[in-house]
Write a protein that holds these residues in place. Sequence first.
Motif, mmCIF file in Angstrom:
data_model
loop_
_atom_site.group_PDB
_atom_site.id
_atom_site.type_symbol
_atom_site.label_atom_id
_atom_site.label_comp_id
_atom_site.label_asym_id
_atom_site.label_seq_id
_atom_site.Cartn_x
_atom_site.Cartn_y
_atom_site.Cartn_z
ATOM 1 N N UNK A 185 -5.040 -0.638 -6.463
ATOM 2 C CA UNK A 185 -5.953 -0.695 -5.313
ATOM 3 C C UNK A 185 -5.175 -0.802 -4.003
ATOM 4 N N UNK A 186 -4.187 -1.690 -3.963
ATOM 5 C CA UNK A 186 -3.394 -1.829 -2.739
ATOM 6 C C UNK A 186 -2.508 -0.616 -2.499
ATOM 7 N N UNK A 187 -2.093 0.045 -3.567
ATOM 8 C CA UNK A 187 -1.333 1.284 -3.419
ATOM 9 C C UNK A 187 -2.197 2.361 -2.769
ATOM 10 N N UNK A 188 -3.426 2.490 -3.223
ATOM 11 C CA UNK A 188 -4.351 3.443 -2.620
ATOM 12 C C UNK A 188 -4.637 3.126 -1.160
ATOM 13 N N UNK A 189 -4.791 1.837 -0.849
ATOM 14 C CA UNK A 189 -5.011 1.431 0.539
ATOM 15 C C UNK A 189 -3.798 1.757 1.401
ATOM 16 N N UNK A 190 -2.610 1.595 0.845
ATOM 17 C CA UNK A 190 -1.390 1.920 1.572
ATOM 18 C C UNK A 190 -1.318 3.406 1.886
ATOM 19 N N UNK A 191 -1.622 4.234 0.910
ATOM 20 C CA UNK A 191 -1.591 5.686 1.117
ATOM 21 C C UNK A 191 -2.656 6.093 2.123
ATOM 22 N N UNK A 192 -3.836 5.482 2.053
ATOM 23 C CA UNK A 192 -4.892 5.774 3.023
ATOM 24 C C UNK A 192 -4.423 5.445 4.449
ATOM 25 N N UNK A 193 -3.833 4.269 4.621
ATOM 26 C CA UNK A 193 -3.345 3.880 5.955
ATOM 27 C C UNK A 193 -2.237 4.812 6.428
ATOM 28 N N UNK B 212 10.526 -2.930 -14.609
ATOM 29 C CA UNK B 212 9.382 -2.110 -15.013
ATOM 30 C C UNK B 212 8.289 -2.112 -13.944
ATOM 31 N N UNK B 213 8.132 -3.226 -13.235
ATOM 32 C CA UNK B 213 7.144 -3.289 -12.158
ATOM 33 C C UNK B 213 7.480 -2.335 -11.027
ATOM 34 N N UNK B 214 8.762 -2.233 -10.710
ATOM 35 C CA UNK B 214 9.183 -1.306 -9.654
ATOM 36 C C UNK B 214 8.957 0.136 -10.089
ATOM 37 N N UNK B 215 9.267 0.444 -11.330
ATOM 38 C CA UNK B 215 9.018 1.796 -11.831
ATOM 39 C C UNK B 215 7.524 2.115 -11.848
ATOM 40 N N UNK B 216 6.718 1.151 -12.247
ATOM 41 C CA UNK B 216 5.270 1.337 -12.213
ATOM 42 C C UNK B 216 4.790 1.563 -10.786
ATOM 43 N N UNK B 217 5.303 0.781 -9.855
ATOM 44 C CA UNK B 217 4.909 0.915 -8.458
ATOM 45 C C UNK B 217 5.293 2.288 -7.908
ATOM 46 N N UNK B 218 6.493 2.759 -8.232
ATOM 47 C CA UNK B 218 6.910 4.088 -7.782
ATOM 48 C C UNK B 218 6.000 5.172 -8.365
ATOM 49 N N UNK B 219 5.633 5.010 -9.618
ATOM 50 C CA UNK B 219 4.724 5.965 -10.248
ATOM 51 C C UNK B 219 3.350 5.933 -9.591
ATOM 52 N N UNK B 220 2.839 4.733 -9.319
ATOM 53 C CA UNK B 220 1.541 4.611 -8.654
ATOM 54 C C UNK B 220 1.569 5.231 -7.260
ATOM 55 N N UNK B 221 2.621 4.945 -6.501
ATOM 56 C CA UNK B 221 2.721 5.493 -5.143
ATOM 57 C C UNK B 221 2.818 7.017 -5.184
ATOM 58 N N UNK B 222 3.632 7.530 -6.093
ATOM 59 C CA UNK B 222 3.789 8.987 -6.183
ATOM 60 C C UNK B 222 2.474 9.649 -6.578
ATOM 61 N N UNK B 223 1.757 9.060 -7.522
ATOM 62 C CA UNK B 223 0.493 9.666 -7.940
ATOM 63 C C UNK B 223 -0.563 9.565 -6.843
ATOM 64 N N UNK B 224 -0.590 8.458 -6.115
ATOM 65 C CA UNK B 224 -1.552 8.332 -5.001
ATOM 66 C C UNK B 224 -1.240 9.328 -3.889
ATOM 67 N N UNK B 225 0.048 9.463 -3.539
ATOM 68 C CA UNK B 225 0.423 10.432 -2.510
ATOM 69 C C UNK B 225 0.129 11.855 -2.964
ATOM 70 N N UNK B 226 0.402 12.161 -4.224
ATOM 71 C CA UNK B 226 0.123 13.497 -4.730
ATOM 72 C C UNK B 226 -1.369 13.786 -4.719
ATOM 73 N N UNK B 227 -2.168 12.824 -5.144
ATOM 74 C CA UNK B 227 -3.619 13.010 -5.117
ATOM 75 C C UNK B 227 -4.144 13.207 -3.707
ATOM 76 N N UNK B 228 -3.646 12.430 -2.767
ATOM 77 C CA UNK B 228 -4.081 12.570 -1.378
ATOM 78 C C UNK B 228 -3.633 13.910 -0.793
#
Length: 107
Positions: A11-19, A64-80
Amino acid sequence: MIILLIMAGLIFCGASVYCFYKANYCACTQAGQCDNPVNHYWLGAMVNALVSLTFCCFALHVELGTLLWLTLMASCFLGAYISARHAKVKRCKNASSTNALLTNEPN
């Protein structure tokens, strides 16, 4: 508990990409007119990204949390990005069909 932390990170990753995209849109379309909102959007993007990273690291520890975060950010940016490209193509098609209707009218 781990799933809730990952969901909060998403959720916060999506909010970050939106901002981030909102800041870029404002900077590109209204250059010089919205310096203060751009600063707020950039700040929102960075804070939301850090909160998302924190949730992911709490859920799966640092590596693993950092890798998950990078994956989440990349997928959110790609979707946007895909959504923005699709909207731009749709706007261009609508504009060209409107122009065609206007030019084919008899005088």
